[in-house]
Design a protein around this motif. Structure first.
Motif, mmCIF file in Angstrom:
data_model
loop_
_atom_site.group_PDB
_atom_site.id
_atom_site.type_symbol
_atom_site.label_atom_id
_atom_site.label_comp_id
_atom_site.label_asym_id
_atom_site.label_seq_id
_atom_site.Cartn_x
_atom_site.Cartn_y
_atom_site.Cartn_z
ATOM 1 N N MET A 196 1.080 11.349 5.566
ATOM 2 C CA MET A 196 0.720 11.808 4.361
ATOM 3 C C MET A 196 0.152 13.264 4.478
ATOM 4 O O MET A 196 0.694 14.341 3.628
ATOM 5 C CB MET A 196 -0.650 11.112 4.074
ATOM 6 C CG MET A 196 -1.341 11.581 2.322
ATOM 7 S SD MET A 196 -2.770 10.790 2.157
ATOM 8 C CE MET A 196 -3.695 10.810 3.524
ATOM 9 N N THR A 197 -0.489 13.772 5.474
ATOM 10 C CA THR A 197 -0.812 15.115 5.705
ATOM 11 C C THR A 197 0.360 15.845 6.245
ATOM 12 O O THR A 197 0.663 17.256 5.881
ATOM 13 C CB THR A 197 -2.211 15.369 6.481
ATOM 14 O OG1 THR A 197 -1.950 14.452 7.559
ATOM 15 C CG2 THR A 197 -3.350 14.844 5.612
ATOM 16 N N VAL A 250 -3.085 -2.775 -4.224
ATOM 17 C CA VAL A 250 -4.056 -2.376 -3.074
ATOM 18 C C VAL A 250 -4.787 -3.868 -2.837
ATOM 19 O O VAL A 250 -4.725 -3.926 -1.556
ATOM 20 C CB VAL A 250 -4.999 -1.456 -3.767
ATOM 21 C CG1 VAL A 250 -6.387 -1.313 -2.751
ATOM 22 C CG2 VAL A 250 -4.589 -0.024 -3.895
ATOM 23 N N LEU A 251 -5.217 -4.434 -3.879
ATOM 24 C CA LEU A 251 -6.060 -5.428 -3.566
ATOM 25 C C LEU A 251 -5.264 -6.793 -2.681
ATOM 26 O O LEU A 251 -5.645 -7.569 -2.005
ATOM 27 C CB LEU A 251 -6.927 -6.247 -4.645
ATOM 28 C CG LEU A 251 -8.068 -4.997 -5.320
ATOM 29 C CD1 LEU A 251 -8.651 -5.642 -6.221
ATOM 30 C CD2 LEU A 251 -8.858 -4.865 -3.984
ATOM 31 N N GLU A 285 0.065 6.373 9.239
ATOM 32 C CA GLU A 285 0.301 6.604 7.504
ATOM 33 C C GLU A 285 -0.384 7.635 7.244
ATOM 34 O O GLU A 285 -0.083 8.599 6.252
ATOM 35 C CB GLU A 285 -0.214 5.103 6.836
ATOM 36 C CG GLU A 285 0.591 3.986 7.217
ATOM 37 C CD GLU A 285 1.705 3.686 6.175
ATOM 38 O OE1 GLU A 285 1.882 4.566 5.245
ATOM 39 O OE2 GLU A 285 2.066 2.616 6.349
ATOM 40 N N VAL A 286 -1.830 7.719 7.674
ATOM 41 C CA VAL A 286 -2.548 9.015 7.151
ATOM 42 C C VAL A 286 -1.778 10.250 7.867
ATOM 43 O O VAL A 286 -1.966 11.397 7.081
ATOM 44 C CB VAL A 286 -3.964 9.000 8.000
ATOM 45 C CG1 VAL A 286 -4.914 10.211 7.139
ATOM 46 C CG2 VAL A 286 -4.712 7.470 7.267
ATOM 47 N N LEU A 287 -1.426 10.194 8.770
ATOM 48 C CA LEU A 287 -0.772 11.527 9.504
ATOM 49 C C LEU A 287 0.333 11.839 8.750
ATOM 50 O O LEU A 287 0.881 13.113 8.587
ATOM 51 C CB LEU A 287 -0.406 11.307 10.854
ATOM 52 C CG LEU A 287 0.183 12.254 11.845
ATOM 53 C CD1 LEU A 287 -0.859 13.460 11.935
ATOM 54 C CD2 LEU A 287 0.374 11.974 13.148
ATOM 55 N N ALA A 335 -2.330 2.498 10.710
ATOM 56 C CA ALA A 335 -3.067 2.985 9.564
ATOM 57 C C ALA A 335 -2.987 4.595 10.114
ATOM 58 O O ALA A 335 -2.893 5.331 9.104
ATOM 59 C CB ALA A 335 -4.287 2.661 9.743
ATOM 60 N N HIS A 345 0.973 -1.205 -0.031
ATOM 61 C CA HIS A 345 0.037 0.027 -0.016
ATOM 62 C C HIS A 345 0.661 1.196 0.014
ATOM 63 O O HIS A 345 0.614 2.294 -0.647
ATOM 64 C CB HIS A 345 -0.978 0.007 1.119
ATOM 65 C CG HIS A 345 -2.088 -0.901 1.066
ATOM 66 N ND1 HIS A 345 -3.145 -1.111 1.789
ATOM 67 C CD2 HIS A 345 -2.134 -1.806 -0.236
ATOM 68 C CE1 HIS A 345 -4.002 -1.915 1.390
ATOM 69 N NE2 HIS A 345 -3.390 -2.495 0.116
ATOM 70 N N VAL A 383 1.869 2.366 -3.436
ATOM 71 C CA VAL A 383 0.748 2.996 -4.192
ATOM 72 C C VAL A 383 0.651 4.550 -3.668
ATOM 73 O O VAL A 383 0.932 5.266 -4.769
ATOM 74 C CB VAL A 383 -0.691 1.919 -4.097
ATOM 75 C CG1 VAL A 383 -1.727 3.056 -4.584
ATOM 76 C CG2 VAL A 383 -0.651 0.801 -4.508
ATOM 77 N N VAL A 384 0.890 4.779 -2.424
ATOM 78 C CA VAL A 384 0.734 5.887 -1.886
ATOM 79 C C VAL A 384 1.988 6.878 -2.070
ATOM 80 O O VAL A 384 1.663 7.928 -2.626
ATOM 81 C CB VAL A 384 0.637 5.900 -0.271
ATOM 82 C CG1 VAL A 384 0.680 7.295 0.325
ATOM 83 C CG2 VAL A 384 -0.787 5.180 -0.019
ATOM 84 N N ASN A 405 -1.692 -0.541 -9.881
ATOM 85 C CA ASN A 405 -2.034 -0.010 -8.580
ATOM 86 C C ASN A 405 -3.051 -0.879 -7.910
ATOM 87 O O ASN A 405 -2.944 -1.129 -6.648
ATOM 88 C CB ASN A 405 -2.445 1.421 -8.559
ATOM 89 C CG ASN A 405 -1.194 2.423 -8.359
ATOM 90 O OD1 ASN A 405 -0.210 2.006 -8.081
ATOM 91 N ND2 ASN A 405 -1.613 3.592 -8.564
ATOM 92 N N LYS A 406 -4.128 -1.351 -8.740
ATOM 93 C CA LYS A 406 -5.141 -2.427 -8.279
ATOM 94 C C LYS A 406 -4.598 -3.495 -7.812
ATOM 95 O O LYS A 406 -4.991 -3.971 -6.441
ATOM 96 C CB LYS A 406 -6.170 -2.768 -9.603
ATOM 97 C CG LYS A 406 -6.473 -1.771 -10.568
ATOM 98 C CD LYS A 406 -7.201 -2.625 -11.508
ATOM 99 C CE LYS A 406 -7.668 -1.568 -12.364
ATOM 100 N NZ LYS A 406 -8.652 -1.794 -13.567
ATOM 101 N N SER A 407 -3.651 -4.145 -8.372
ATOM 102 C CA SER A 407 -3.060 -5.473 -7.775
ATOM 103 C C SER A 407 -2.440 -5.191 -6.404
ATOM 104 O O SER A 407 -2.585 -5.778 -5.420
ATOM 105 C CB SER A 407 -2.056 -5.951 -8.681
ATOM 106 O OG SER A 407 -2.440 -6.248 -9.859
#
Lengths: 332, 332
Positions: free
Chosen positions: B158-159, B117-118, B154-156, B151, B91, B94-95, B113-115
């Protein structure tokens, strides 16, 4: 509100379960918050508040209520199921490169793919925490297996969707992954937490599984025969997106050489031109595949209803039976 | 093989744990298989076989061995931890829109990217099944909380990465999310499954947490002072990718107005030009931030070692102490 005056089964269920659903919504609101990363509630609120029928958490609440469950874990499990569903939608939109979901721009369009991937992961981890709080290893086992079926189905769909070798058994597996696995896990865990017997839990699984399959087949059929005003989709979206769904799979199975070449060009190779959708609809009409698909959806709805015979005679059971009818009523 | 002849602590640990690591690798191979979706093992094999030091599963095995654990659940938990790590890498790529990982093209570049993620989702669900098999609610609780921390971090990140307001406490939280949470969960669950006391489990958490932080700070420092031949990275990659890491955060905290404008232009706005990396390095030298960052890494490594005092006197403990030294030895 007079519940008997409400005619649609999912609306009657929603009315009877309204206190519990309010508790679920409150729990969702609390648990999707993040002290440190405000992007998280922004993205999830966009999706969660957009609505949708909340069918999956309602199935969990209904299954627990069938056994007059008096605890609070069913609220956690209903929120768990909705979080898993929302996480899946976020990742699906990245995978499908979708621009719209429930009539609103998707999160990957409003923010970016990164946010959709990472916030989806966050919701998965939150759902995981919620289910652990129930302290039931059996519930955890059911949801772990459902998660694996969902993820495997998604990968399978990605590779099978445009492959003419995809037959009805592969389709069924994809449908179980993308829809039925979460429906059946939702009903199962509601029963497990309420102390249902193994036989009853099996019946709840069968109901959710068959309901989910009927629901998805109906969705795929409506793509070709629906009223776009009612469904919010345009006829033939799946064809244009080169998705092999049941009506086409049935037509491919009976195709003569030149028809097979047509499906190969339009679906496998994706080289579509003016008039192809009309040709596709004509081939489906030639082999009666829309009728055959409708018959399949009806058969799955009937199977769902029959599964309920093993469950307690209860007002909720009557509504679950009505829900199975309702899922296919849009087709008939 | 004479284990005493091996000088690097992680290689000695690997040698002592080689039977268990072979069992972990075999379990990973079995569980990443998918009967129905061959894309899954293709993608994961690409990543898993690329190697890496397998540090996280080794920490779980080592923690269990500290208590002479004789069961088999530590193998499952070590595989769980590696699956979570691999899913996160998929993941992340992708990010970050990465093109290379461990010297090979990333999965999102080789497939799509699909592969990534999934298949990442699939590995998360597989890890979930593995941990449920241990039947330990305490282990599930630890791993659910670690997943949420990862998780959220990771979001933190990003911003926060390009925001000059990011201070050392936010940095620490990001580092806990991206690295230390899985290190500490890895050591904790190894102890829990082996029957360690609460005090010992806490010590294992502290060790993993401090080791992970030391490891990540060292990584971030090496980006600015490393020998690119040894690290496989070019000096200043983080600067060019506009990632606010500790050496820069410390320089920003002491910046005068015109220096702050420099960081604003290069990191926040990302408008970089010839000579900016040299200027950035000069500012870090001016305030001694590389030395201060090194001191922080050393302090975390020392904290990791001190946590071990509460654990049994055991050959493994000596090696874990050596591992903490090794993580920062590349800096000194």
């Amino acid at each position: 509100m007079n519940i008997n005056a409400i005619s649609k089964p999912h609306e009657r269920l929603a009315a009877i379960l309204s206190d519990e659903m309010a508790a679920v919504n409150e729990l969702i609101r609390i648990r999707m918050a993040s002290e440190h990363a405000p992007r998280i509630p922004e993205v999830t609120a966009h999706l969660v508040e957009a609505g949708g029928k909340r069918l999956r958490p309602m199935l969990t609440l209904a299954a627990a209520k069938l056994f007059d469950y008096a605890g609070e874990h069913h609220i956690r499990l209903a929120a768990t199921v909705e979080f898993i569903h929302t996480a899946t939608l976020l990742h699906d939109d990245v995978v499908d490169e979708s621009a719209q979901r429930r009539g609103r721009p998707t999160a990957n369009l409003l923010w970016d793919n990164k946010s959709s991937v990472l916030v989806g992961d966050y919701l998965f981890s939150r759902s995981f925490q919620l289910m652990v709080e129930t302290g039931s290893l059996r519930v955890l086992d059911i949801l772990a297996n459902a998660s694996a079926t969902i993820a495997e189905g998604e990968v399978l769909q990605m590779t099978a969707a445009t492959d003419l070798a995809t037959d009805e058994s592969v389709y069924l597996q994809v449908v179980r992954g993308k829809t039925a696995a979460l429906f059946s896990a939702a009903t199962e865990v509601g029963g497990v937490i309420a102390g249902a017997t193994d036989e009853q839990v099996k019946a709840l699984f069968d109901y959710g599984d068959a309901l989910g399959i009927a629901f998805q087949i109906a969705d795929d059929l409506l793509d070709y025969q629906g009223d776009s005003k009612a469904t919010g989709k345009n006829v033939g979206d799946d064809f244009r997106e080169r998705k092999l769904t049941l009506p086409v799979i049935k037509a491919v199975a009976q195709a003569r050489d030149e028809e097979r070449a047509f499906w190969g060009r339009t679906i496998e190779k994706g080289r579509q031109q003016e008039g192809d959708l009309e040709e596709a609809l004509a081939l489906m009409a030639k082999y009666g595949t829309l009728e055959a698909t409708r018959a399949d959806a009806n058969a799955w709805a009937a199977k769902a209803k029959a599964s309920l015979d093993l469950l307690p005679d209860h007002e909720i059971r009557t509504l679950l039976r009505g829900l199975a009818d309702y899922v296919v009523a849009r087709l008939n």
